[in-house]
Motif scaffolding. Structure first.
Motif, PDB file in Angstrom:
ATOM      1  N   GLY A   1       0.799  -1.215   0.000  1.00 26.44           N
ATOM      2  CA  GLY A   1       0.000   0.000   0.000  1.00 26.44           C
ATOM      3  C   GLY A   1       0.830   1.262   0.000  1.00 26.44           C
ATOM      4  N   SER A   2       0.216   2.351   0.463  1.00 28.90           N
ATOM      5  CA  SER A   2       0.872   3.655   0.455  1.00 28.90           C
ATOM      6  C   SER A   2       0.251   4.544   1.522  1.00 28.90           C
ATOM      7  N   ILE A   3       1.009   5.548   1.920  1.00 29.29           N
ATOM      8  CA  ILE A   3       0.517   6.498   2.915  1.00 29.29           C
ATOM      9  C   ILE A   3       1.219   7.833   2.714  1.00 29.29           C
ATOM     10  N   THR A   4       0.504   8.919   2.919  1.00 31.16           N
ATOM     11  CA  THR A   4       1.120  10.242   2.912  1.00 31.16           C
ATOM     12  C   THR A   4       0.912  10.885   4.278  1.00 31.16           C
ATOM     13  N   TRP A   5       1.949  11.605   4.701  1.00 26.05           N
ATOM     14  CA  TRP A   5       1.875  12.407   5.925  1.00 26.05           C
ATOM     15  C   TRP A   5       2.104  13.849   5.539  1.00 26.05           C
ATOM     16  N   GLN A   6       1.175  14.716   5.934  1.00 27.80           N
ATOM     17  CA  GLN A   6       1.342  16.146   5.687  1.00 27.80           C
ATOM     18  C   GLN A   6       1.516  16.849   7.026  1.00 27.80           C
ATOM     19  N   PHE A   7       2.594  17.631   7.124  1.00 31.64           N
ATOM     20  CA  PHE A   7       2.889  18.424   8.309  1.00 31.64           C
ATOM     21  C   PHE A   7       2.714  19.892   7.934  1.00 31.64           C
TER      22      PHE A   7
ATOM     23  N   ALA B   1      -0.141   5.970  14.053  1.00 26.92           N
ATOM     24  CA  ALA B   1       0.077   4.540  13.821  1.00 26.92           C
ATOM     25  C   ALA B   1      -1.143   3.662  14.112  1.00 26.92           C
ATOM     26  N   PRO B   2      -1.879   3.864  15.220  1.00 22.44           N
ATOM     27  CA  PRO B   2      -3.026   2.987  15.479  1.00 22.44           C
ATOM     28  C   PRO B   2      -4.139   3.076  14.434  1.00 22.44           C
ATOM     29  N   HIS B   3      -4.111   4.111  13.608  1.00 21.75           N
ATOM     30  CA  HIS B   3      -5.146   4.281  12.590  1.00 21.75           C
ATOM     31  C   HIS B   3      -4.915   3.400  11.366  1.00 21.75           C
ATOM     32  N   TRP B   4      -3.660   3.066  11.058  1.00 20.02           N
ATOM     33  CA  TRP B   4      -3.399   2.345   9.808  1.00 20.02           C
ATOM     34  C   TRP B   4      -2.530   1.099   9.950  1.00 20.02           C
ATOM     35  N   VAL B   5      -1.683   1.017  10.976  1.00 14.94           N
ATOM     36  CA  VAL B   5      -0.815  -0.148  11.129  1.00 14.94           C
ATOM     37  C   VAL B   5      -1.597  -1.443  11.361  1.00 14.94           C
ATOM     38  N   PRO B   6      -2.719  -1.435  12.120  1.00 14.29           N
ATOM     39  CA  PRO B   6      -3.446  -2.698  12.316  1.00 14.29           C
ATOM     40  C   PRO B   6      -3.853  -3.393  11.017  1.00 14.29           C
ATOM     41  N   GLY B   7      -4.177  -2.623   9.981  1.00 16.84           N
ATOM     42  CA  GLY B   7      -4.516  -3.243   8.700  1.00 16.84           C
ATOM     43  C   GLY B   7      -3.359  -4.043   8.138  1.00 16.84           C
ATOM     44  N   LEU B   8      -2.157  -3.481   8.204  1.00 15.90           N
ATOM     45  CA  LEU B   8      -0.970  -4.201   7.737  1.00 15.90           C
ATOM     46  C   LEU B   8      -0.704  -5.436   8.579  1.00 15.90           C
TER      47      LEU B   8
ATOM     48  N   PRO C   1      -3.711  -4.732   2.458  1.00 17.85           N
ATOM     49  CA  PRO C   1      -3.043  -3.537   1.939  1.00 17.85           C
ATOM     50  C   PRO C   1      -3.695  -2.290   2.520  1.00 17.85           C
ATOM     51  N   VAL C   2      -2.894  -1.277   2.756  1.00 21.13           N
ATOM     52  CA  VAL C   2      -3.363  -0.038   3.376  1.00 21.13           C
ATOM     53  C   VAL C   2      -3.039   1.133   2.461  1.00 21.13           C
ATOM     54  N   HIS C   3      -4.008   2.014   2.281  1.00 19.90           N
ATOM     55  CA  HIS C   3      -3.802   3.276   1.576  1.00 19.90           C
ATOM     56  C   HIS C   3      -4.371   4.361   2.487  1.00 19.90           C
ATOM     57  N   ALA C   4      -3.508   5.248   2.935  1.00 18.35           N
ATOM     58  CA  ALA C   4      -3.930   6.214   3.950  1.00 18.35           C
ATOM     59  C   ALA C   4      -3.358   7.591   3.681  1.00 18.35           C
TER      60      ALA C   4
END
Length: 199
Positions: A114-120, A167-174, A179-182
């Motif tokens: 999957g994929s993930i983006t972090w915006q700060f 992390a608790p929002h998306w790591v459990p899926g993995l 696959p995780v897309h967040a």
């Protein structure tokens, strides 16, 4: 300001499919926002790895690490890091795992996850777009390096309090083999989470 190599949006981020094998550069622009391209790789061992739904049971473990230096110092994180130059996402994942744990992965056995983006918003230089990977580590022994101290955790005993707050929002899926897309937007304190969307 360091030079930035811009490239097309990686396939994994754009469509939710497996990563494009063609290098796209170290930076990518998504909806007018620049992100540094990074990779994260979750290594697993033990348990029954044949059924994704059963991965959170038994003695299944995942390799995480205490960050000793650099971005995220003091937090427990997945192995991974920046893409260097024109290397592919997969090449970067294999290299980062070797550098941070001493475990050599066979590229053909590493799976796109999957994929993930972090915006700060308060610190745009920290924006990241990650391609996610998983792999089986078998009986490989993880060795600490200057940057990270790797440690095996039961997938039902993750130290959430020591990780980034998203992390608790998306790591459990993995951990469950999905696959995780967040998309994650961090708050102005660069610690808490303003919003998370997980597909």
């Amino acid at each position: 300001m360091r030079p930035r190599t811009r490239g097309p949006l990686p396939e994994a981020v754009a469509s939710g499919q497996e990563a494009d094998p063609a290098p796209a550069g170290e930076w990518v622009s998504i909806d007018g926002v620049e992100y540094r391209r990074v990779v994260l790789c979750f290594l697993f061992r033990g348990g029954d790895d044949s059924g994704a739904a059963d991965r959170i049971h038994g003695d299944r473990q995942v390799l995480l690490g205490l960050k000793r230096t650099g971005f995220g110092t003091g937090r427990v994180v997945a192995l991974g890091g920046k893409i260097d130059g024109a290397e592919t996402d997969l090449d970067a994942a294999v290299r980062e795992v070797a550098e941070e744990s001493g475990i050599g992965l066979v590229p053909a056995e590493v799976r796109a996850a999957g994929s993930i983006t972090w915006q700060f918003p308060a610190r745009p230089a920290w924006n990241m777009a990650a391609s996610l990977f998983t792999a089986e580590a078998g009986n490989a022994t993880a060795v600490a390096c200057e940057e990270i101290e790797p440690r095996w955790y039961g997938v039902d005993a993750i130290p959430w309090q020591d990780m980034w707050q998203d992390a608790p929002h998306w790591v459990p899926g993995l951990l469950a083999g999905r696959p995780v897309h967040a998309t994650v937007v961090m708050s102005d304190d660069n610690e808490s989470v303003t919003g998370v969307v997980v597909d």
